[in-house]
Design an enzyme around this catalytic site. Sequence first.
Site, PDB file in Angstrom:
ATOM      1  N   GLU A   1      45.989   2.631  47.625  1.00 42.81           N
ATOM      2  CA  GLU A   1      47.128   3.566  47.553  1.00 42.81           C
ATOM      3  C   GLU A   1      47.308   4.195  46.171  1.00 42.81           C
ATOM      4  OE1 GLU A   1      50.697   1.719  49.091  1.00 42.81           O
ATOM      5  OE2 GLU A   1      49.939   1.737  51.137  1.00 42.81           O
TER       6      GLU A   1
ATOM      7  N   GLU B   1      46.030  -0.706  56.754  1.00 40.69           N
ATOM      8  CA  GLU B   1      47.384  -1.282  56.724  1.00 40.69           C
ATOM      9  C   GLU B   1      48.198  -0.598  57.820  1.00 40.69           C
ATOM     10  OE1 GLU B   1      49.667  -1.729  53.097  1.00 40.69           O
ATOM     11  OE2 GLU B   1      47.815  -1.932  51.933  1.00 40.69           O
TER      12      GLU B   1
HETATM   13  O1  AHR Z   1      51.760  -4.512  52.771  1.00 46.02           O
HETATM   14  C1  AHR Z   1      52.727  -4.324  51.767  1.00 46.02           C
HETATM   15  C2  AHR Z   1      52.380  -3.192  50.820  1.00 46.02           C
HETATM   16  O2  AHR Z   1      52.452  -1.977  51.513  1.00 46.02           O
HETATM   17  C3  AHR Z   1      50.998  -3.188  50.225  1.00 46.02           C
HETATM   18  O3  AHR Z   1      50.894  -3.965  49.089  1.00 46.02           O
HETATM   19  C4  AHR Z   1      50.796  -1.736  49.885  1.00 46.02           C
HETATM   20  O4  AHR Z   1      49.445  -1.372  49.904  1.00 46.02           O
HETATM   21  C5  AHR Z   1      51.625  -1.006  50.912  1.00 46.02           C
HETATM   22  O5  AHR Z   1      52.415  -0.023  50.351  1.00 46.02           O
END
Ligand code: AHR
Length: 502
Positions: A173, A292
């Site tokens: 990110e 994610e």
């Molecule tokens: O999963 C929690 C957080 O969400 C992670 O660290 C990040 O990559 C995302 O913003």
Amino acid sequence: MQHAALTIDPAFRIAEVDPRLYGSFVEHMGRCVYTGIYEPGHATADGDGFRGDVAELVRELNPPILRYPGGNFVSGYTWEDGIGPRENRPARLDLAWRSVETNQVGVDEFVKWARQVGSEPMMAVNLGTRGIDAAVNLVEYTNLPGGTYWSDLRRANGTSEPHGIKLWCLGNELDGPWQIGHKTAAEYARLAAETARAMRRVDPSIELVACGSSHQRMPTFGTWEATVLSETYDLVDYVSLHSYYEQRGDDRGSFLASGTNMDRFIESVIATCDHVRGVGQHKKRVNLAFDEWNVWYQKRFVGSDNLDVATHPRLIEDEYSVVDAVVVGSLLISLLRHADRVKIACLAQLVNVIAPIRSEPDGPVWRQTTFHPYALTSRHGRGVVLRVEPIGPTYETSWMGEVPVVDATAVHDEETGVVTLFAVNRDQHEPVALDIDIRSLPSLALGAHVALFDEDPDATNTVDQPDRVTPTRLADVKRADGTITAVLPALSWNMIQLRTAP
Ligand code: AHR
């Protein structure tokens, strides 16, 4: 009763499911690692300090890959702190989550544990505060057999064989201003390209994931992917997608349409990948790693800037309801529907932190509601995804416009002949009778219909009531004239298995 219909035809193949679609994510965040998977004093701990009760549920969930060690955490991580004798490892301040990182678990322990629970590591490198040097040293440490400084150090630390980590993320990110070492698309693209080139010199067999946008509402969404891929197209194999969903206010109808939003997000990123492919006249396709995704009630989180520094604090331990489980099930349907391009996906995260598995320090472990659709889809959603186009009622949402009440996909296991249909009924009050046309597979009969629903859609599983919400087996299926009809309860996730009649 409302009616919906769909046709199953083995000729309408989308693609073979890549098992890595059912991955998950272990971040050094909150209590995912410490008092999650690892708790040396726990009654069930093994000789390495990992909890046996948690490992058992992870095996049941069966994620084929586990992304590690972050997440935002990786953007400030010094991986060398987590190797060698534990008593010599420094306690460091982790800026991402304002936590004390004790470094008692590092790459060697994690990879060993991941393999013990049946998973392969998906390793992220720090492109926030660090860069090429730290990344190539880590690949040398994990993947070379010996005879060089870093690979010999791994051997000296007790792992004689290389870890052989195949899948690597080029940071996390980096488009987000919250990220330590946040970058513009051009800055990240250059660094990712040069790091990829160097990492492949250490081990040409690795696969690489470039960072896409942190989410689709980022102001740079689309242009970020295009800039990054223009620079890295031939050097990477996947671009990442991240997305978290939550109910806003009392608009449950929109929340239940999260899968429609995921469909559009995936299709936008595919379009950008293929645009860059066309412009650059590249031969290969870059595929998608949705590394994610989950339901996450971000509105309940104080935000990382407001955290008091603590050692493995309780962070974002969301308790999931029946509705959340139906949404997780529908997000899995969306991922399966795009199995031709989404090859990797990681439910974020695995234990305690927005996770399907919860554990208490010195206490028990239990399955959240979301565990069930995820575990069942992962176990039974293997084979070839078939294109199904449900016809039926729709409803209007303020977020996604008009969406179908029933969303569904089907997976055909060509070896066993079993067809497994995954379907959600998003109607909050009424059941839907689903007619499944099986004329092209006339020998199919019902195997099982399992559904997750409850008269209280807000019901959750807790430490005191760990099995309050579990899937129910239904016996409501009828067969007539090449059609199998199943009744999908109001607000439900369903798995309908069709097997060849004996
Ligand atoms: O999963 C929690 C957080 O969400 C992670 O660290 C990040 O990559 C995302 O913003």
